[in-house]
Enzyme design. Structure first.
Site, PDB file in Angstrom:
ATOM      1  N   ASN A 179     -17.824   6.131  42.490  1.00  0.00           N
ATOM      2  CA  ASN A 179     -17.966   5.550  43.821  1.00  0.00           C
ATOM      3  C   ASN A 179     -16.550   5.367  44.365  1.00  0.00           C
ATOM      4  O   ASN A 179     -15.852   4.432  43.992  1.00  0.00           O
ATOM      5  CB  ASN A 179     -18.695   4.203  43.706  1.00  0.00           C
ATOM      6  N   LYS A 231     -15.650   4.590  47.295  1.00  0.00           N
ATOM      7  CA  LYS A 231     -15.541   3.584  48.362  1.00  0.00           C
ATOM      8  C   LYS A 231     -14.705   4.162  49.504  1.00  0.00           C
ATOM      9  O   LYS A 231     -14.790   5.364  49.768  1.00  0.00           O
ATOM     10  CB  LYS A 231     -14.958   2.281  47.794  1.00  0.00           C
ATOM     11  N   HIS A 255     -25.177  -1.110  47.671  1.00  0.00           N
ATOM     12  CA  HIS A 255     -24.015  -1.574  46.899  1.00  0.00           C
ATOM     13  C   HIS A 255     -23.688  -3.009  47.299  1.00  0.00           C
ATOM     14  O   HIS A 255     -23.857  -3.385  48.469  1.00  0.00           O
ATOM     15  CB  HIS A 255     -22.816  -0.662  47.156  1.00  0.00           C
ATOM     16  N   GLU A 290     -21.017  -4.456  47.968  1.00  0.00           N
ATOM     17  CA  GLU A 290     -20.084  -4.600  49.102  1.00  0.00           C
ATOM     18  C   GLU A 290     -20.823  -4.455  50.422  1.00  0.00           C
ATOM     19  O   GLU A 290     -20.489  -5.114  51.410  1.00  0.00           O
ATOM     20  CB  GLU A 290     -18.942  -3.573  48.971  1.00  0.00           C
ATOM     21  N   GLU A 292     -24.786  -3.931  38.776  1.00  0.00           N
ATOM     22  CA  GLU A 292     -23.374  -4.199  39.002  1.00  0.00           C
ATOM     23  C   GLU A 292     -23.172  -5.684  39.282  1.00  0.00           C
ATOM     24  O   GLU A 292     -23.337  -6.136  40.431  1.00  0.00           O
ATOM     25  CB  GLU A 292     -22.869  -3.391  40.204  1.00  0.00           C
ATOM     26  N   GLY A 338     -14.285  -4.534  40.196  1.00  0.00           N
ATOM     27  CA  GLY A 338     -12.874  -4.517  40.584  1.00  0.00           C
ATOM     28  C   GLY A 338     -12.052  -5.669  40.029  1.00  0.00           C
ATOM     29  O   GLY A 338     -10.931  -5.894  40.462  1.00  0.00           O
ATOM     30  N   SER A 376     -15.869  -2.658  36.500  1.00  0.00           N
ATOM     31  CA  SER A 376     -14.694  -2.602  35.615  1.00  0.00           C
ATOM     32  C   SER A 376     -14.908  -1.743  34.370  1.00  0.00           C
ATOM     33  O   SER A 376     -14.364  -2.051  33.311  1.00  0.00           O
ATOM     34  CB  SER A 376     -14.229  -4.012  35.242  1.00  0.00           C
TER      35      SER A 376
HETATM   36  P1  PGA Z   1     -15.177  -0.965  39.655  1.00  0.00           P
HETATM   37  O1  PGA Z   1     -16.294  -0.781  40.826  1.00  0.00           O
HETATM   38  O2  PGA Z   1     -15.478   0.088  38.618  1.00  0.00           O
HETATM   39  O3  PGA Z   1     -13.878  -0.764  40.345  1.00  0.00           O
HETATM   40  O4  PGA Z   1     -15.347  -2.342  39.121  1.00  0.00           O
HETATM   41  C1  PGA Z   1     -17.620  -0.447  40.531  1.00  0.00           C
HETATM   42  C2  PGA Z   1     -18.423  -0.330  41.805  1.00  0.00           C
HETATM   43  O5  PGA Z   1     -18.217  -1.112  42.730  1.00  0.00           O
HETATM   44  O6  PGA Z   1     -19.300   0.556  41.913  1.00  0.00           O
END
Ligand code: PGA
Length: 255
Positions: A8, A10, A95, A97, A167, A173, A213
């Protein structure tokens, strides 16, 4: 079930960076089966990425979101047909976000998911609790409710085209991945809840990805857990080498 690893990106990687990733990644990626992989780039980089990656067996491209209408007055959105026309095979939906910063509701997620599946895309539906909900021990309720809401009235004819991504928001992140035990517990309850929604057989065939992560150092232990069928990867997917290492860990996992 073949493990699945999805990048992903983003809002990262314009044309130049997508091309650079692609030349590094094509040199590393082995198209030898046992694992499926996908990349969800920003749409402006989609075509360039597709061309520069060429035909890599076992690698698909997808969108980070998709709308349920065919076309119309929906500024900033893209339809299933438009994504498919680009060559997308999947869409990430709901997602955290989008849920947290852009007002995405379970109801909208369900509509997007139904449209994606009806239009032949694989739907990667994301669920996960916030830090506050985690601390309040509400994970189970939150995840079950999100799953029910996000799949309400969604017809799942082929379970291989539905993917659930767990998630936890506190792990995205932050460098702080969920422990394999936490991931397994939640994945197990997702599969159980899913059985009530789409039937036990279909639930057993649905891939449940962990996201938050993940990195080459922690993926093997996560993949050891029976209900972890791959990962949705943010930060570690931006480097060809680390994304490829994650994919290789998936290939090595005994699933
Ligand atoms: P990350 O993000 O691996 O940077 O923690 C995962 C995601 O948001 O899909």
């Amino acid at each position: 079930m073949t493990p699945l690893f999805v990048a992903n990106w983003k809002m990262n990687k314009g044309l130049a960076e997508a091309r650079e990733f692609s030349s590094e990644f094509t040199a590393l990626f082995k198209s030898t089966g046992q694992v499926d992989a996908g990349i969800a780039p920003v749409l402006s980089s989609f075509q360039t990425l597709k061309e520069s990656l060429g035909e890599l067996d076992g690698l698909m491209l997808g969108g980070q979101n998709v709308h349920w209408e065919v076309n119309g007055a929906h500024t900033g959105e893209i339809s299933v047909g438009m994504l498919a026309e680009l060559g997308a095979k999947f869409a990430i939906i709901g997602h955290s976000e989008r849920r947290e910063f852009y007002g995405e509701t379970d109801e909208a997620v369900a509509k997007r998911t139904a449209a994606a599946l009806a239009g032949g895309l694989t739907a990667i539906v994301c669920v996960g609790e916030t830090q506050q909900q985690f601390e309040a021990k509400e994970t189970e309720k939150v995840v079950r409710d999100q799953l029910k809401g996000s799949l309400a009235k969604v017809e799942v004819k082929d379970p291989s085209s539905l993917v659930i991504a767990y998630e936890p928001v506190w792990a995205i992140g932050t460098g702080l991945a969920a422990t394999p035990e936490i991931a397994q517990n939640v994945h197990q309850l997702i599969r159980e809840e899913l059985a009530g929604i789409i039937g036990k057989d279909s639930a057993a065939k649905t891939r449940i990805l962990y996201g938050g992560s993940t990195k080459p150092e922690n993926i093997a232990e996560l993949m050891e857990k029976p209900d972890v069928n791959g990962a949705l990867v943010g930060g570690a997917s931006l480097k060809a080498e680390s994304f490829n290492s994650l994919i290789e860990a998936g290939r090595a996992a005994d699933k």
